[in-house]
Enzyme design. Structure first.
Site, PDB file in Angstrom:
ATOM      1  N   GLU A 117       1.940  -7.437   5.620  1.00  0.00           N
ATOM      2  CA  GLU A 117       3.059  -6.157   5.700  1.00  0.00           C
ATOM      3  C   GLU A 117       3.541  -6.158   6.339  1.00  0.00           C
ATOM      4  OE1 GLU A 117       0.918  -5.207   1.470  1.00  0.00           O
ATOM      5  OE2 GLU A 117      -0.632  -4.713   3.348  1.00  0.00           O
ATOM      6  N   CYS A 130       6.240  -0.116  10.892  1.00  0.00           N
ATOM      7  CA  CYS A 130       4.869  -0.596  11.000  1.00  0.00           C
ATOM      8  C   CYS A 130       4.462  -2.405  11.278  1.00  0.00           C
ATOM      9  CB  CYS A 130       3.654   0.327  10.533  1.00  0.00           C
ATOM     10  SG  CYS A 130       2.423  -0.418  10.726  1.00  0.00           S
ATOM     11  N   CYS A 137      -7.495 -10.813  10.581  1.00  0.00           N
ATOM     12  CA  CYS A 137      -7.583 -10.723  12.057  1.00  0.00           C
ATOM     13  C   CYS A 137      -8.871 -11.024  12.172  1.00  0.00           C
ATOM     14  CB  CYS A 137      -7.438  -8.959  12.140  1.00  0.00           C
ATOM     15  SG  CYS A 137      -7.520  -8.321  13.652  1.00  0.00           S
ATOM     16  N   CYS A 141     -13.471  -4.939  13.461  1.00  0.00           N
ATOM     17  CA  CYS A 141     -13.782  -3.955  13.379  1.00  0.00           C
ATOM     18  C   CYS A 141     -14.354  -3.422  11.992  1.00  0.00           C
ATOM     19  CB  CYS A 141     -12.416  -2.553  13.599  1.00  0.00           C
ATOM     20  SG  CYS A 141     -11.954  -3.525  14.848  1.00  0.00           S
ATOM     21  N   CYS A 144     -12.071  -1.869   8.720  1.00  0.00           N
ATOM     22  CA  CYS A 144     -10.474  -2.142   8.871  1.00  0.00           C
ATOM     23  C   CYS A 144     -10.258  -2.998   8.023  1.00  0.00           C
ATOM     24  CB  CYS A 144      -9.912  -2.677  10.276  1.00  0.00           C
ATOM     25  SG  CYS A 144      -8.528  -3.319   9.957  1.00  0.00           S
ATOM     26  N   CYS A 367      -2.672   3.034   7.791  1.00  0.00           N
ATOM     27  CA  CYS A 367      -3.323   2.029   8.838  1.00  0.00           C
ATOM     28  C   CYS A 367      -4.332   1.743   7.997  1.00  0.00           C
ATOM     29  CB  CYS A 367      -3.466   3.637  10.033  1.00  0.00           C
ATOM     30  SG  CYS A 367      -2.066   2.640  11.676  1.00  0.00           S
TER      31      CYS A 367
END
Ligand code: SAH
Ligand code: SF4
Length: 397
Positions: A117, A130, A137, A141, A144, A367
């Site tokens: 995205e 962004c 990933c 974290c 996230c 985010c």
């Protein structure tokens, strides 16, 4: 640039790009030096790199036959050895506040389960894109949504740059200009950890900064990292861009839990790397410290005090990000009064602090909410992915 008509949106290669052969070089991935080497390797003058980059980035042209200042012979040869292929748009969502989110397929077979995205955030003074650096990933974290998916794979430089070209192209076709261009700022805050994909990141940044590329100023390109210390030094040595560091906790004990890479690069090493990053740069150079506010976890007065102590007199700006919720996260966003109290506590100690406004709420474009469509059979997490540091030039400090 505004006068130069960009190719019409309809001309964009979407499904047709499925025929692209893996042998052709996608020119979106070549910075000026690599592009010059490419042309020289094919018996052409290195100057072709500048010409072709102008066609691609200033005029938005991806069709070689339209590049009229190249010889006819070269125009005919290029489609056999090269392509200019942006990621294919699978879906687009527009928020009531002007934010736009694209779901993009980056694999040649247009597999929607390998999608990333990119998000466009228009503001009064600027318009930020962004972008993503990886499919998923590995760094896991705890708060996230991207991290929950694990890593599928790194994006190539062409796939990173292609996101920017695609968005710029689409926005111009909609008449969204800020002066000469649609996008004024780039942040690597989409899916993935950019410094874990260092090899593709650097050429992509060079193209963003190059006058023959997107021509963005170094202060308008921001790499956000969860703190891969060795690569922060390499980045400092190789390209000049703004750095944002995802701090999120003022102590190792808490950060180990929220940002697991802290176990490898704890706070004292991270803060020293931040100091090296700005050392010797212009007077106003600073690191932006991102701090996601999680109710009851890291948003209490003692956390604010510890954060003040940690940052001391460093050249810093703090960006507080109220947690953006997603299903099953187990975290909550603090109440507005608690967010204000945290910000006030930092302000009172002289720290420049902003609270990130939530944009694109209605399309989950904030985010940590970007999830693309990653369905990898070989989902990899932190424990499976060794962070390699290749031999490197000594950092310029
Ligand atoms: N991997 C990089 C960049 C992508 S994430 C990094 O971690 O810095 C961009 C920012 O969003 C980071 O500061 C990240 O910690 C933050 N973030 C992740 N999930 C979030 C969530 N659910 N709510 C608010 N911010 C989040
Ligand atoms: Fe990866 Fe950044 Fe999400 Fe952490 S916050 S899992 S580093 S994308």
């Amino acid at each position: 640039m505004r006068d130069a008509p960009i190719q019409s949106a309809e001309a964009e290669p979407v499904a047709s790009s499925a025929t692209a052969s893996g042998k052709r070089v996608n020119l979106f991935g070549l910075d000026r030096e690599a592009m010059a080497a490419f042309f020289k390797g094919h018996g052409e003058s290195a100057f072709r790199a500048k010409q072709v980059m102008q066609w691609i980035y200033a005029r938005g042209v991806t069709d070689f036959s339209a590049m009229t200042d190249l010889s006819k012979k070269l125009r005919e040869r290029l489609p056999e050895i090269a392509e200019i292929r942006p990621p294919a748009r699978i879906r687009e969502q527009a928020s009531a506040d002007g934010t736009r989110k694209w779901l993009l397929a980056v694999t040649e077979d247009l597999d929607p389960d390998n999608a990333i995205e990119a998000v466009y955030i228009p503001e009064t003074e600027r318009a930020t894109l962004c972008i993503s650096s990886q499919i998923g990933c590995a760094l896991d974290c705890s708060f996230c949504a991207t991290g929950k998916q694990g890593l599928n794979r790194n994006l190539s430089a062409a796939e990173i740059v292609g996101q920017v070209w695609m968005a710029e192209h689409d926005l111009r076709a909609r008449g969204e200009f800020r002066g000469e261009r649609a996008i004024t700022n780039i942040v690597f805050m989409g899916m993935g950890e950019p410094l874990a994909n260092y090899r593709a990141l650097v050429p992509a940044i060079r193209i963003l900064l190059d006058d023959y590329g997107f021509g963005l100023s170094k202060r308008r390109v921001t790499v956000s990292t969860s703190g891969l210390v060795p690569f922060m030094d390499r980045l400092r040595a190789e390209v000049d861009v703004a750095l944002a560091v995802s701090l999120h906790a003022p102590t190792d004990e808490l950060r180990d839990e929220l940002v697991p890479i802290n176990r490898k690069y704890p706070l004292d090493e991270l803060m020293a790397a931040c100091d090296r990053y700005v050392a010797g740069k212009e007077r106003r150079a600073h690191v932006v410290y991102e701090y996601v506010l999680l109710a009851g976890i890291n948003d209490q007065p003692q956390h604010a005090r510890a954060l003040v102590k940690l940052l001391g007199n460093r050249p810093a700006k703090i960006n507080l990000i109220p947690f953006n919720p997603f299903d099953g996260s187990g975290y909550r966003r603090p109440a507005p009064a608690d967010i204000r109290a945290f910000q006030d506590a930092l302000h009172a100690r002289g720290l420049r602090t902003t609270v990130r406004r939530t944009r694109g709420d209605d399309i989950d474009a904030a985010c940590g909410q970007l999830v693309g469509r990653v369905r990898s059979k070989q989902k990899r997490h932190l424990r499976d992915v060794p962070i390699r540091v290749e031999s490197r030039p000594a950092p310029r400090v």
